[in-house]
Design an enzyme around this catalytic site. Structure first.
Site, PDB file in Angstrom:
ATOM      1  N   LYS A  83       6.128  -6.616   1.759  1.00 60.34           N
ATOM      2  CA  LYS A  83       6.273  -5.486   0.842  1.00 60.34           C
ATOM      3  C   LYS A  83       7.000  -4.365   1.582  1.00 60.34           C
ATOM      4  O   LYS A  83       6.542  -3.911   2.643  1.00 60.34           O
ATOM      5  CB  LYS A  83       4.876  -5.020   0.426  1.00 60.34           C
TER       6      LYS A  83
HETATM    7  C1  E4P Z   1       1.016  -2.254  -6.026  1.00 61.85           C
HETATM    8  O1  E4P Z   1       1.337  -3.263  -5.448  1.00 61.85           O
HETATM    9  C2  E4P Z   1       0.101  -1.225  -5.506  1.00 61.85           C
HETATM   10  O2  E4P Z   1      -0.776  -1.815  -4.591  1.00 61.85           O
HETATM   11  C3  E4P Z   1      -0.810  -0.605  -6.542  1.00 61.85           C
HETATM   12  O3  E4P Z   1      -0.684  -1.214  -7.800  1.00 61.85           O
HETATM   13  C4  E4P Z   1      -0.870   0.876  -6.519  1.00 61.85           C
HETATM   14  O4  E4P Z   1      -1.692   1.342  -7.552  1.00 61.85           O
HETATM   15  P1  E4P Z   1      -2.313   2.822  -7.626  1.00 61.85           P
HETATM   16  O5  E4P Z   1      -1.338   3.695  -8.312  1.00 61.85           O
HETATM   17  O6  E4P Z   1      -3.563   2.640  -8.432  1.00 61.85           O
HETATM   18  O7  E4P Z   1      -2.574   3.232  -6.204  1.00 61.85           O
END
Ligand code: E4P
Length: 218
Positions: A83
């Site tokens: 990522k």
């Molecule tokens: C995506 O891969 C992220 O881990 C995640 O969905 C972030 O979500 P949040 O806005 O609830 O932190």
């Protein structure tokens, strides 16, 4: 639309995996911090359980460091997806790692043109954050719809992961607007399962079945 879980809590992954519906996992540095476990061994343990894409986020600030960290993480298991952030350095690292056949998920996507850049750099996945868009009074569903339109027109192989999912309606919005995957927190999986009419219906069936077993007649 495939369903991933968005968590770094192993017990939560095990539970949802046991439902037979889980195709992958996404994590991020905040989720890893909350899990309080060793990052690399946790990611490896998750990948061995799920046997599907598991996103592990790099925490470096230059493309050179991202590439080194990405290669190291990818070597832990063939299902690990790196990522990378939607930045200039993240794009450079995306184009290098994907040429080495390392899968990349470009994260923190908030506009269709960011998704276009990530896709052109070779990303296998992009993660638009629909909940955070809604938080600032814009429309997360529109973002998914527009990215989908671009990818269909370009015949782009990049998959859309609807991220930052906060409730079951977000999952519905993701599915109806063309996301390939929704990455869903544990709590939202539990909410998706529940319906008061299922509960009351089951209660009625159980009551009648017990009467039937006792030989009660109407
Ligand atoms: C995506 O891969 C992220 O881990 C995640 O969905 C972030 O979500 P949040 O806005 O609830 O932190």
């Amino acid at each position: 639309m495939d369903l991933f879980i968005d968590t770094a809590v192993y017990k939560e992954i095990e539970e949802i995996y046991s439902w037979g519906i889980l195709k992958g996992v996404t994590t991020n540095p905040s989720l890893i911090y909350q899990s309080n476990e060793n990052f690399e061994s946790l990611i490896q343990k998750i990948a061995r359980l799920v046997k599907g894409p598991v996103s592990a986020e790099v925490s470096s600030d230059t493309s050179e460091k991202m590439i080194l960290q990405g290669r190291k993480l990818a070597s832990l298991d063939e299902n690990i997806v790196i990522k990378l952030p939607m930045t200039e350095e993240g794009l450079k690292a995306t184009s290098v790692l994907t040429k080495e056949n390392i899968q990349v998920n470009v994260t923190l996507i908030f506009s269709p043109t960011q998704a276009l850049l990530a896709s052109q750099a070779g990303a296998q996945y992009v993660s638009p954050f629909i909940g955070r868009i809604d938080d600032i009074s814009y429309d997360g569903s529109d973002l998914i719809k527009n990215i989908k339109k671009i990818f269909v027109q370009d015949h782009a192989p990049t998959k859309i992961i609807a991220a930052s999912v906060r409730h079951p309606k977000h999952v519905l919005d993701a599915a109806t607007n063309g996301a390939d995957i929704a990455t869903i927190p544990y709590k939202v999986f539990k909410q998706m399962l529940k319906h008061p009419l299922t509960d009351s219906g089951l209660e009625g069936f159980n009551k009648d079945w017990n009467k039937y077993l006792k030989g009660d007649t109407k």
